[in-house]
Design a protein around this motif. Structure first.
Motif, PDB file in Angstrom:
ATOM      1  N   GLY A  74     -19.912  31.033 -10.411  1.00 33.98           N
ATOM      2  CA  GLY A  74     -20.861  30.475 -11.362  1.00 33.98           C
ATOM      3  C   GLY A  74     -22.203  30.173 -10.721  1.00 33.98           C
ATOM      4  N   ASN A  75     -22.175  29.592  -9.524  1.00 34.07           N
ATOM      5  CA  ASN A  75     -23.419  29.291  -8.814  1.00 34.07           C
ATOM      6  C   ASN A  75     -24.210  30.555  -8.498  1.00 34.07           C
ATOM      7  N   MET A  76     -23.490  31.597  -8.064  1.00 35.95           N
ATOM      8  CA  MET A  76     -24.164  32.855  -7.741  1.00 35.95           C
ATOM      9  C   MET A  76     -24.892  33.418  -8.966  1.00 35.95           C
ATOM     10  N   LEU A  77     -24.250  33.359 -10.129  1.00 35.50           N
ATOM     11  CA  LEU A  77     -24.880  33.857 -11.356  1.00 35.50           C
ATOM     12  C   LEU A  77     -26.102  33.012 -11.718  1.00 35.50           C
ATOM     13  N   LYS A  78     -26.015  31.711 -11.512  1.00 35.49           N
ATOM     14  CA  LYS A  78     -27.146  30.829 -11.802  1.00 35.49           C
ATOM     15  C   LYS A  78     -28.316  31.118 -10.862  1.00 35.49           C
ATOM     16  N   TYR A  79     -28.025  31.278  -9.579  1.00 35.86           N
ATOM     17  CA  TYR A  79     -29.068  31.600  -8.608  1.00 35.86           C
ATOM     18  C   TYR A  79     -29.753  32.914  -8.996  1.00 35.86           C
ATOM     19  N   SER A  80     -28.938  33.918  -9.364  1.00 35.76           N
ATOM     20  CA  SER A  80     -29.487  35.227  -9.704  1.00 35.76           C
ATOM     21  C   SER A  80     -30.464  35.126 -10.877  1.00 35.76           C
ATOM     22  N   GLN A  81     -30.106  34.345 -11.878  1.00 37.59           N
ATOM     23  CA  GLN A  81     -30.978  34.202 -13.041  1.00 37.59           C
ATOM     24  C   GLN A  81     -32.271  33.475 -12.684  1.00 37.59           C
ATOM     25  N   LYS A 139      -3.752  30.454 -19.259  1.00 34.89           N
ATOM     26  CA  LYS A 139      -4.195  30.865 -20.597  1.00 34.89           C
ATOM     27  C   LYS A 139      -5.704  30.715 -20.763  1.00 34.89           C
ATOM     28  N   TYR A 140      -6.246  29.561 -20.412  1.00 40.74           N
ATOM     29  CA  TYR A 140      -7.679  29.361 -20.626  1.00 40.74           C
ATOM     30  C   TYR A 140      -8.507  30.258 -19.708  1.00 40.74           C
ATOM     31  N   LEU A 141      -8.020  30.492 -18.471  1.00 40.42           N
ATOM     32  CA  LEU A 141      -8.740  31.383 -17.572  1.00 40.42           C
ATOM     33  C   LEU A 141      -8.700  32.826 -18.072  1.00 40.42           C
ATOM     34  N   ARG A 142      -7.546  33.220 -18.623  1.00 40.24           N
ATOM     35  CA  ARG A 142      -7.416  34.585 -19.146  1.00 40.24           C
ATOM     36  C   ARG A 142      -8.400  34.820 -20.295  1.00 40.24           C
ATOM     37  N   ILE A 143      -8.514  33.836 -21.182  1.00 42.30           N
ATOM     38  CA  ILE A 143      -9.458  33.936 -22.304  1.00 42.30           C
ATOM     39  C   ILE A 143     -10.892  33.971 -21.788  1.00 42.30           C
ATOM     40  N   ALA A 144     -11.200  33.061 -20.846  1.00 38.68           N
ATOM     41  CA  ALA A 144     -12.559  32.981 -20.302  1.00 38.68           C
ATOM     42  C   ALA A 144     -12.960  34.272 -19.603  1.00 38.68           C
ATOM     43  N   GLU A 145     -12.030  34.872 -18.874  1.00 40.57           N
ATOM     44  CA  GLU A 145     -12.345  36.093 -18.125  1.00 40.57           C
ATOM     45  C   GLU A 145     -12.639  37.266 -19.047  1.00 40.57           C
ATOM     46  N   VAL A 146     -11.960  37.329 -20.191  1.00 42.27           N
ATOM     47  CA  VAL A 146     -12.240  38.398 -21.167  1.00 42.27           C
ATOM     48  C   VAL A 146     -13.672  38.288 -21.680  1.00 42.27           C
ATOM     49  N   ILE A 147     -14.074  37.083 -22.057  1.00 45.13           N
ATOM     50  CA  ILE A 147     -15.430  36.867 -22.575  1.00 45.13           C
ATOM     51  C   ILE A 147     -16.458  37.059 -21.463  1.00 45.13           C
ATOM     52  N   GLU A 148     -16.117  36.594 -20.254  1.00 48.81           N
ATOM     53  CA  GLU A 148     -17.034  36.752 -19.115  1.00 48.81           C
ATOM     54  C   GLU A 148     -17.328  38.226 -18.848  1.00 48.81           C
ATOM     55  N   LEU A 157     -11.143  24.992 -25.725  1.00 45.78           N
ATOM     56  CA  LEU A 157     -12.282  24.212 -25.212  1.00 45.78           C
ATOM     57  C   LEU A 157     -12.424  24.382 -23.705  1.00 45.78           C
ATOM     58  N   ASN A 158     -11.302  24.370 -22.992  1.00 44.83           N
ATOM     59  CA  ASN A 158     -11.352  24.543 -21.542  1.00 44.83           C
ATOM     60  C   ASN A 158     -11.933  25.908 -21.159  1.00 44.83           C
ATOM     61  N   ALA A 159     -11.610  26.934 -21.948  1.00 38.03           N
ATOM     62  CA  ALA A 159     -12.170  28.263 -21.695  1.00 38.03           C
ATOM     63  C   ALA A 159     -13.684  28.241 -21.844  1.00 38.03           C
ATOM     64  N   TYR A 160     -14.169  27.570 -22.873  1.00 41.97           N
ATOM     65  CA  TYR A 160     -15.611  27.516 -23.105  1.00 41.97           C
ATOM     66  C   TYR A 160     -16.313  26.584 -22.112  1.00 41.97           C
ATOM     67  N   TYR A 161     -15.639  25.512 -21.696  1.00 39.62           N
ATOM     68  CA  TYR A 161     -16.214  24.654 -20.658  1.00 39.62           C
ATOM     69  C   TYR A 161     -16.383  25.437 -19.349  1.00 39.62           C
ATOM     70  N   TYR A 162     -15.385  26.271 -19.056  1.00 42.21           N
ATOM     71  CA  TYR A 162     -15.433  27.112 -17.859  1.00 42.21           C
ATOM     72  C   TYR A 162     -16.641  28.048 -17.913  1.00 42.21           C
ATOM     73  N   LEU A 163     -16.875  28.678 -19.061  1.00 39.73           N
ATOM     74  CA  LEU A 163     -18.002  29.602 -19.225  1.00 39.73           C
ATOM     75  C   LEU A 163     -19.328  28.865 -19.222  1.00 39.73           C
ATOM     76  N   GLU A 164     -19.341  27.669 -19.787  1.00 42.21           N
ATOM     77  CA  GLU A 164     -20.563  26.846 -19.746  1.00 42.21           C
ATOM     78  C   GLU A 164     -20.910  26.484 -18.305  1.00 42.21           C
ATOM     79  N   GLY A 165     -19.877  26.176 -17.520  1.00 42.82           N
ATOM     80  CA  GLY A 165     -20.096  25.811 -16.123  1.00 42.82           C
ATOM     81  C   GLY A 165     -20.752  26.916 -15.322  1.00 42.82           C
ATOM     82  N   LYS A 166     -20.550  28.158 -15.739  1.00 44.38           N
ATOM     83  CA  LYS A 166     -21.168  29.305 -15.079  1.00 44.38           C
ATOM     84  C   LYS A 166     -22.511  29.679 -15.707  1.00 44.38           C
ATOM     85  N   MET A 167     -22.943  28.876 -16.671  1.00 50.05           N
ATOM     86  CA  MET A 167     -24.193  29.134 -17.399  1.00 50.05           C
ATOM     87  C   MET A 167     -24.161  30.479 -18.128  1.00 50.05           C
TER      88      MET A 167
END
Length: 475
Positions: free
Chosen positions: A381-388, A9-18, A50-60
Motif C-alpha cells: 500500500g505504501n509503495m502505491l501511495k509513493y508512486s502516485q 475471505k476478506y483478503l480474497r475479495i480485496a485482491e480481486v478488486i485490487e 467492510l474489512n475488504a474495503y478498509y484494506y483497499l482504503e488503506g492502500k489508497m
C-alpha cells in the motif's frame, strides 16, 4: 481457525478488486459494488465486506464518499514511467564512498528527522511487544539463561527452522547446510573473504547497496558494476561477459527486490545465472534478505533453488523484516562451508544465543508469517501511495521503479537535478533521502535517489513527500 478463515475471505475479495484497479479495468472515479452487493455475491457478512474495503482504503486504492458509496481513487495515469536499464562503465573500480555515505547518514536518529533514506521498516510496523515477550521466554528456556556460547554453526533450532522456511523457495537445504551470522552483512563478508582476496574483482549489479560497496572497499576488492534493469535485474549478457573475464573472481547479486532498484530477477534468469556461474566456475554470492517481503501470491525462488553443485552462497536475515537490532542472519555457503565456518570461528567464535532462540521461536510458531502477512500488505500500500505522489508532485519526466516487494523505490529525476546538492536543502527541513550517487563507485546516478516506503503512513509523511517533490520542482 474461524478467524483465519474470515481473514482469508476478506483478503480474497480485496485482491480481486485490487487486480481490477491495478490493471485499469476499474479506473479512477468508477463506483465499486456496494457492501450489500458484495455480501450477496460472495456470501459473506457485512463485517467481512467492510474489512475488504478498509484494506483497499488503506492502500489508497478506493475512497468512501458519504451517502454515495465507494469509488476508485487510484489512477494508473499518475504512476511514473520505469527508468531504463543502467549503463555503468565496464572498468572495475576501487572507490571511496565513505564520505558521501557519512554525509547522508550522519544526522539520522535526530528527533523529528524523516528518515526516507533508510531501507528498513519503522518500529511501528514491527511486533516489538511479542519480541520482548519471546526474549524473556528464551532466557528461561536456554541453558544458562542464554549466557553460554553456542556452537560455531549456530543455534540448531534456528538452523532447522531456516531450512524448513527455505522450502517456500523450493530449496532443499538442511540445517547442516546453514551457518548463523550477525546479520546479513556479516554473512556477506564471510562469503566475500571465502571466495576473493585483496586486489580481486567481484561483479555486482549497478546501482547496488552502498553496504556492498563499502564491504568491498574494506576488503580491498574491486567492483565491476553491471547493467541492471529496474524490473528484471542484472543484464545476463553482461553477467556472462564478466564471468568470462579472468579478472572477475566471483559475483554478488541481490536476486529478489534489490536495493536500491527494487528489481526482481525472473526465475528463469536466476537459473541461467547459476548455470553460467557453474560453467565458468565463479562463485555466486546471493543476498536474499528481501525475498520474504513479496507483494504477489508466492515467495519468489532464489538462485540457491537452482544450485546443484554448491556454487551459490545464499545469505539471508530477519534484519529487514522483524528485528533489525537483533542482528540475526545466516548463510548456506554450499561447497565453501568449511572456509566460511573457519572465518566465523576466527572472527566471531559464536553468534548471540538469546536472539537466535527468539527468532527460532517466531519461525516455529508461525508468528513470523503472521507478521509478514500484515507487513507485506502495508508495504504494498505504501509503495502505491509513493508512486502516485511521485507521479503527481515530483518534476515532469520523473521516472520511478515499480518494485513488487522490498522496502525501497528508485527515483530518476530530470538530468539537471543533482540530488546530492538538493540534499543540503532537504536536510535543513529534516527530510533525509539517499542520493543515487552513493550506490555506485562511479560518477553516475547524480539525478537519482532512493526512498524508503517502510514507514508508518500518516498525514505528516504524505505532506513531507509532497514537500520533497516541490523542492525538486523548484531546483
Amino acid at each position: 481457525m474461524e478467524k483465519n478463515k474470515n481473514e482469508f475471505k476478506y483478503l480474497r475479495i480485496a485482491e480481486v478488486i485490487e487486480r481490477q484497479i491495478l490493471n485499469n479495468t476499474l479506473r479512477a472515479g468508477d463506483k465499486i459494488p456496494s457492501l450489500r452487493t458484495l455480501c450477496r455475491e460472495y456470501g459473506v457478512s457485512q463485517n467481512t465486506a467492510l474489512n475488504a474495503y478498509y484494506y483497499l482504503e488503506g492502500k489508497m486504492l478506493i475512497e468512501a464518499r458519504p451517502q454515495s458509496g465507494y469509488y476508485v481513487s487510484f489512477s494508473n495515469a499518475r504512476i511514473p514511467s520505469i527508468p531504463k536499464k543502467t549503463n555503468p562503465s565496464t572498468i572495475a573500480n576501487h572507490g571511496d564512498s565513505e564520505l558521501l555515505v557519512s554525509k547522508v547518514y550522519g544526522n539520522l536518529g535526530e528527533n523529528g528527522h524523516l528518515a526516507l533514506s533508510l531501507g528498513t521498516p519503522a518500529n511501528e510496523l514491527l511486533p516489538i511487544a511479542k519480541l520482548n515477550k519471546a526474549l524473556i521466554q528464551a532466557t528461561r528456556d536456554l541453558k544458562g539463561s542464554g549466557v553460554a556460547s553456542d556452537k560455531v554453526e549456530g543455534n540448531e533450532r534456528l538452523r532447522r527452522q531456516i531450512a524448513r522456511w527455505a522450502f517456500a523457495m523450493e530449496s532443499h537445504l538442511t540445517h547442516e547446510d546453514i551457518i548463523t551470522t550477525s546479520g546479513c552483512l556479516n554473512a556477506l563478508s564471510y562469503c566475500m573473504m571465502a571466495v576473493a582476496e585483496k586486489g580481486d574483482t567481484v561483479a555486482m549489479e549497478s546501482p547496488v547497496s552502498f553496504g556492498m560497496l563499502q564491504l568491498a572497499e574494506a576488503l580491498g576488492i574491486k567492483v565491476l558494476e553491471l547493467p541492471t534493469h529496474p524490473q528484471n535485474g542484472v543484464d545476463l549478457n553482461a553477467f556472462e561477459d564478466a564471468l568470462k573475464s579472468k579478472q572477475v573472481k566471483a559475483s554478488l547479486l541481490i536476486s529478489n527486490f534489490s536495493n536500491p532498484l527494487g528489481s526482481c530477477m525472473a526465475d528463469k534468469n536466476k537459473e541461467t545465472a547459476v548455470i553460467l556461474s557453474e560453467k565458468y566456475n565463479k562463485p555466486l554470492i546471493e543476498n536474499d534478505i528481501n525475498g520474504d517481503v513479496y507483494f504477489g501470491k508466492y515467495r519468489p525462488k532464489s538462485c540457491k533453488t537452482f544450485d546443484k553443485t554448491g556454487i551459490v552462497l545464499w545469505c539471508g536475515s530477519i534484519s529487514k523484516t522483524l528485528a533489525p537490532g537483533y542482528r540475526v542472519g545466516w548463510v548456506a555457503p554450499g561447497k565453501f562451508k568449511e572456509k566460511v565456518l573457519r572465518l566465523k570461528l576466527f572472527l566471531t567464535i559464536a553468534s548471540t544465543s538469546v536472539t537466535q532462540e527468539v527468532i527460532a521461536n517466531f519461525l516455529e510458531t508461525g508468528r513470523y508469517e503472521n507478521h509478514l502477512r500484515k507487513l507485506r500488505a502495508t508495504l504494498h500500500g505504501n509503495m502505491l501511495k509513493y508512486s502516485q505522489i511521485i507521479g503527481k508532485y515530483f518534476p515532469e519526466r520523473t521516472m520511478a521503479s515499480r518494485p513488487q516487494g522490498g522496502f525501497v523505490i528508485w527515483v530518476e529525476l530530470p538530468v539537471k537535478i543533482d540530488t546530492m546538492e538538493v540534499y543540503e536543502k532537504t536536510s535543513r527541513r529534516e527530510i533525509s533521502y539517499a542520493p543515487g550517487r552513493i550506490f555506485s563507485l562511479q560518477n553516475q546516478y547524480n539525478n537519482c535517489l532512493r526512498l524508503n516506503y517502510g514507514l508508518q503512513w500518516n498525514n505528516k509523511l504524505e505532506y513531507r513527500l509532497i514537500e520533497l517533490g516541490n523542492l525538486f520542482k523548484n531546483t
